[in-house]
Design a protein around this motif. Sequence first.
Motif, PDB file in Angstrom:
ATOM      1  N   GLY A   1      -7.264   2.017 -10.342  1.00  0.00           N
ATOM      2  CA  GLY A   1      -7.274   3.011  -9.279  1.00  0.00           C
ATOM      3  C   GLY A   1      -8.192   2.608  -8.132  1.00  0.00           C
ATOM      4  O   GLY A   1      -7.848   2.799  -6.959  1.00  0.00           O
ATOM      5  N   GLY A   2      -9.347   2.058  -8.470  1.00  0.00           N
ATOM      6  CA  GLY A   2     -10.276   1.626  -7.432  1.00  0.00           C
ATOM      7  C   GLY A   2      -9.723   0.481  -6.608  1.00  0.00           C
ATOM      8  O   GLY A   2      -9.896   0.443  -5.380  1.00  0.00           O
ATOM      9  N   MET A   3      -9.043  -0.463  -7.263  1.00  0.00           N
ATOM     10  CA  MET A   3      -8.454  -1.587  -6.529  1.00  0.00           C
ATOM     11  C   MET A   3      -7.341  -1.108  -5.619  1.00  0.00           C
ATOM     12  O   MET A   3      -7.224  -1.561  -4.472  1.00  0.00           O
ATOM     13  CB  MET A   3      -7.931  -2.627  -7.520  1.00  0.00           C
ATOM     14  CG  MET A   3      -9.033  -3.334  -8.291  1.00  0.00           C
ATOM     15  SD  MET A   3      -8.404  -4.355  -9.647  1.00  0.00           S
ATOM     16  CE  MET A   3      -7.472  -5.580  -8.743  1.00  0.00           C
ATOM     17  N   ARG A   4      -6.501  -0.189  -6.095  1.00  0.00           N
ATOM     18  CA  ARG A   4      -5.425   0.335  -5.249  1.00  0.00           C
ATOM     19  C   ARG A   4      -5.991   1.088  -4.058  1.00  0.00           C
ATOM     20  O   ARG A   4      -5.467   0.998  -2.949  1.00  0.00           O
ATOM     21  CB  ARG A   4      -4.503   1.249  -6.063  1.00  0.00           C
ATOM     22  CG  ARG A   4      -3.579   0.504  -7.000  1.00  0.00           C
ATOM     23  CD  ARG A   4      -2.413   1.380  -7.437  1.00  0.00           C
ATOM     24  NE  ARG A   4      -2.840   2.575  -8.125  1.00  0.00           N
ATOM     25  CZ  ARG A   4      -3.055   2.654  -9.436  1.00  0.00           C
ATOM     26  NH1 ARG A   4      -2.887   1.571 -10.190  1.00  0.00           N
ATOM     27  NH2 ARG A   4      -3.434   3.774  -9.999  1.00  0.00           N
ATOM     28  N   ARG A   5      -7.091   1.840  -4.283  1.00  0.00           N
ATOM     29  CA  ARG A   5      -7.697   2.567  -3.174  1.00  0.00           C
ATOM     30  C   ARG A   5      -8.300   1.598  -2.156  1.00  0.00           C
ATOM     31  O   ARG A   5      -8.164   1.791  -0.946  1.00  0.00           O
ATOM     32  CB  ARG A   5      -8.759   3.535  -3.707  1.00  0.00           C
ATOM     33  CG  ARG A   5      -9.515   4.275  -2.621  1.00  0.00           C
ATOM     34  CD  ARG A   5      -8.590   4.988  -1.668  1.00  0.00           C
ATOM     35  NE  ARG A   5      -8.197   6.293  -2.148  1.00  0.00           N
ATOM     36  CZ  ARG A   5      -7.335   7.085  -1.531  1.00  0.00           C
ATOM     37  NH1 ARG A   5      -6.757   6.692  -0.419  1.00  0.00           N
ATOM     38  NH2 ARG A   5      -7.029   8.254  -2.033  1.00  0.00           N
ATOM     39  N   ARG A   6      -8.961   0.533  -2.636  1.00  0.00           N
ATOM     40  CA  ARG A   6      -9.507  -0.456  -1.708  1.00  0.00           C
ATOM     41  C   ARG A   6      -8.387  -1.139  -0.931  1.00  0.00           C
ATOM     42  O   ARG A   6      -8.517  -1.413   0.266  1.00  0.00           O
ATOM     43  CB  ARG A   6     -10.350  -1.503  -2.462  1.00  0.00           C
ATOM     44  CG  ARG A   6     -11.588  -0.931  -3.091  1.00  0.00           C
ATOM     45  CD  ARG A   6     -12.711  -1.941  -3.231  1.00  0.00           C
ATOM     46  NE  ARG A   6     -12.316  -3.246  -3.713  1.00  0.00           N
ATOM     47  CZ  ARG A   6     -12.190  -3.578  -4.994  1.00  0.00           C
ATOM     48  NH1 ARG A   6     -12.382  -2.676  -5.940  1.00  0.00           N
ATOM     49  NH2 ARG A   6     -11.856  -4.810  -5.338  1.00  0.00           N
ATOM     50  N   LEU A   7      -7.279  -1.419  -1.619  1.00  0.00           N
ATOM     51  CA  LEU A   7      -6.121  -2.003  -0.943  1.00  0.00           C
ATOM     52  C   LEU A   7      -5.579  -1.042   0.104  1.00  0.00           C
ATOM     53  O   LEU A   7      -5.222  -1.443   1.223  1.00  0.00           O
ATOM     54  CB  LEU A   7      -5.040  -2.352  -1.968  1.00  0.00           C
ATOM     55  CG  LEU A   7      -3.719  -2.899  -1.413  1.00  0.00           C
ATOM     56  CD1 LEU A   7      -3.948  -4.194  -0.651  1.00  0.00           C
ATOM     57  CD2 LEU A   7      -2.716  -3.117  -2.561  1.00  0.00           C
ATOM     58  N   ASP A   8      -5.524   0.228  -0.233  1.00  0.00           N
ATOM     59  CA  ASP A   8      -5.048   1.257   0.690  1.00  0.00           C
ATOM     60  C   ASP A   8      -5.914   1.283   1.953  1.00  0.00           C
ATOM     61  O   ASP A   8      -5.407   1.343   3.083  1.00  0.00           O
ATOM     62  CB  ASP A   8      -5.085   2.615  -0.019  1.00  0.00           C
ATOM     63  CG  ASP A   8      -4.359   3.703   0.752  1.00  0.00           C
ATOM     64  OD1 ASP A   8      -3.411   3.382   1.494  1.00  0.00           O
ATOM     65  OD2 ASP A   8      -4.738   4.876   0.613  1.00  0.00           O
ATOM     66  N   ILE A   9      -7.233   1.236   1.767  1.00  0.00           N
ATOM     67  CA  ILE A   9      -8.142   1.242   2.914  1.00  0.00           C
ATOM     68  C   ILE A   9      -7.983  -0.048   3.718  1.00  0.00           C
ATOM     69  O   ILE A   9      -7.983  -0.030   4.960  1.00  0.00           O
ATOM     70  CB  ILE A   9      -9.590   1.434   2.452  1.00  0.00           C
ATOM     71  CG1 ILE A   9      -9.756   2.823   1.807  1.00  0.00           C
ATOM     72  CG2 ILE A   9     -10.568   1.277   3.621  1.00  0.00           C
ATOM     73  CD1 ILE A   9     -11.125   3.057   1.188  1.00  0.00           C
ATOM     74  N   ALA A  10      -7.822  -1.180   3.016  1.00  0.00           N
ATOM     75  CA  ALA A  10      -7.608  -2.452   3.712  1.00  0.00           C
ATOM     76  C   ALA A  10      -6.358  -2.385   4.576  1.00  0.00           C
ATOM     77  O   ALA A  10      -6.351  -2.849   5.733  1.00  0.00           O
ATOM     78  CB  ALA A  10      -7.506  -3.591   2.700  1.00  0.00           C
ATOM     79  N   MET A  11      -5.281  -1.798   4.049  1.00  0.00           N
ATOM     80  CA  MET A  11      -4.055  -1.642   4.828  1.00  0.00           C
ATOM     81  C   MET A  11      -4.291  -0.774   6.057  1.00  0.00           C
ATOM     82  O   MET A  11      -3.728  -1.022   7.131  1.00  0.00           O
ATOM     83  CB  MET A  11      -2.957  -1.038   3.944  1.00  0.00           C
ATOM     84  CG  MET A  11      -2.469  -1.969   2.850  1.00  0.00           C
ATOM     85  SD  MET A  11      -1.533  -1.114   1.535  1.00  0.00           S
ATOM     86  CE  MET A  11      -0.180  -0.411   2.461  1.00  0.00           C
ATOM     87  N   SER A  12      -5.169   0.220   5.913  1.00  0.00           N
ATOM     88  CA  SER A  12      -5.460   1.118   7.024  1.00  0.00           C
ATOM     89  C   SER A  12      -6.189   0.410   8.161  1.00  0.00           C
ATOM     90  O   SER A  12      -6.134   0.858   9.307  1.00  0.00           O
ATOM     91  CB  SER A  12      -6.324   2.290   6.547  1.00  0.00           C
ATOM     92  OG  SER A  12      -5.654   3.058   5.566  1.00  0.00           O
ATOM     93  N   LEU A  13      -6.871  -0.691   7.842  1.00  0.00           N
ATOM     94  CA  LEU A  13      -7.679  -1.379   8.845  1.00  0.00           C
ATOM     95  C   LEU A  13      -6.925  -2.476   9.588  1.00  0.00           C
ATOM     96  O   LEU A  13      -7.487  -3.100  10.495  1.00  0.00           O
ATOM     97  CB  LEU A  13      -8.922  -1.971   8.190  1.00  0.00           C
ATOM     98  CG  LEU A  13      -9.914  -0.957   7.642  1.00  0.00           C
ATOM     99  CD1 LEU A  13     -11.092  -1.662   7.009  1.00  0.00           C
ATOM    100  CD2 LEU A  13     -10.396  -0.017   8.740  1.00  0.00           C
ATOM    101  N   ILE A  14      -5.691  -2.708   9.222  1.00  0.00           N
ATOM    102  CA  ILE A  14      -4.901  -3.718   9.934  1.00  0.00           C
ATOM    103  C   ILE A  14      -4.704  -3.269  11.377  1.00  0.00           C
ATOM    104  O   ILE A  14      -4.272  -2.145  11.644  1.00  0.00           O
ATOM    105  CB  ILE A  14      -3.551  -3.938   9.233  1.00  0.00           C
ATOM    106  CG1 ILE A  14      -3.774  -4.604   7.870  1.00  0.00           C
ATOM    107  CG2 ILE A  14      -2.611  -4.777  10.090  1.00  0.00           C
ATOM    108  CD1 ILE A  14      -2.527  -4.779   7.044  1.00  0.00           C
ATOM    109  N   GLY A  15      -5.056  -4.123  12.305  1.00  0.00           N
ATOM    110  CA  GLY A  15      -5.039  -3.771  13.717  1.00  0.00           C
ATOM    111  C   GLY A  15      -6.388  -3.315  14.233  1.00  0.00           C
ATOM    112  O   GLY A  15      -6.527  -2.999  15.405  1.00  0.00           O
TER     113      GLY A  15
END
Length: 260
Positions: A138-152
Amino acid sequence: MTTSHAIEIAGLTKSYGDQEVLKGVDLAVPRGTVFALLGSNGAGKTTAVRILSTLLRADGGAASVNGFDVATQPAQVRESISLTGQFAAVDEILTGRENLVLVAELRRLEDPEGIADDLLARFALTDSAERRAATCSGGMRRRLDIAMSLIGDPPVLFLDEPTTGLDPQSRNEVWKTVRELAGHGTTVLLTTQYLEEAEQLADRIAILHEGRIIAQGTLTELQQLFPPATVEYVEKQPTLEEVFLAIVGHDDAVTQGDQR
């Protein structure tokens, strides 16, 4: 409104039928800080975030994000922000790398593979880059989610209860990520029900209750609203969370205990 703050709200109101959800909210979030918006269920936190992210129109008042008015300049607001909701919005069929590349391609950015590699390294996800998201914690998916949010590289990030449903280790991973974001200059508006989360992360805190901001300031300023504490000697016992993290060998167990 001025542009000295990343987010500014003045007299914001919103009702659903006869139910008033926001009753004149005023708020200012300095740039490059973590600002925590606290409140119980139904206090209006998510409604405020939805208005700021142009997903919902306010009934009254004004709001700006990164200097752009949310009502009259929604396109510019959307270019300035990213929103991470209560549940990770990753494609669980794709790998971590594929999720990042997909978002970069959708945003029509140059070198999607390079962007993905940089974010995987930044969020300590390189070792799991080729794993399907469904197999990650769950923590890795959340970090991935935040990483996706920072694209751009959006200057403003909305995190709506980002640690809901996470175990203590995963929650600490997300906390570390949020601290790093603020360190890189990103403005983070964090909504949460967890008071400890605000204590750990926020530069400033506001309490939203029944549609109104009833108190705001730094943690120290809010603590001063209470009468002076009496000093007594009490043997400090570790919390169950500290015991759990120590037993499973998590590095943040000692750090978190020292910060209490």
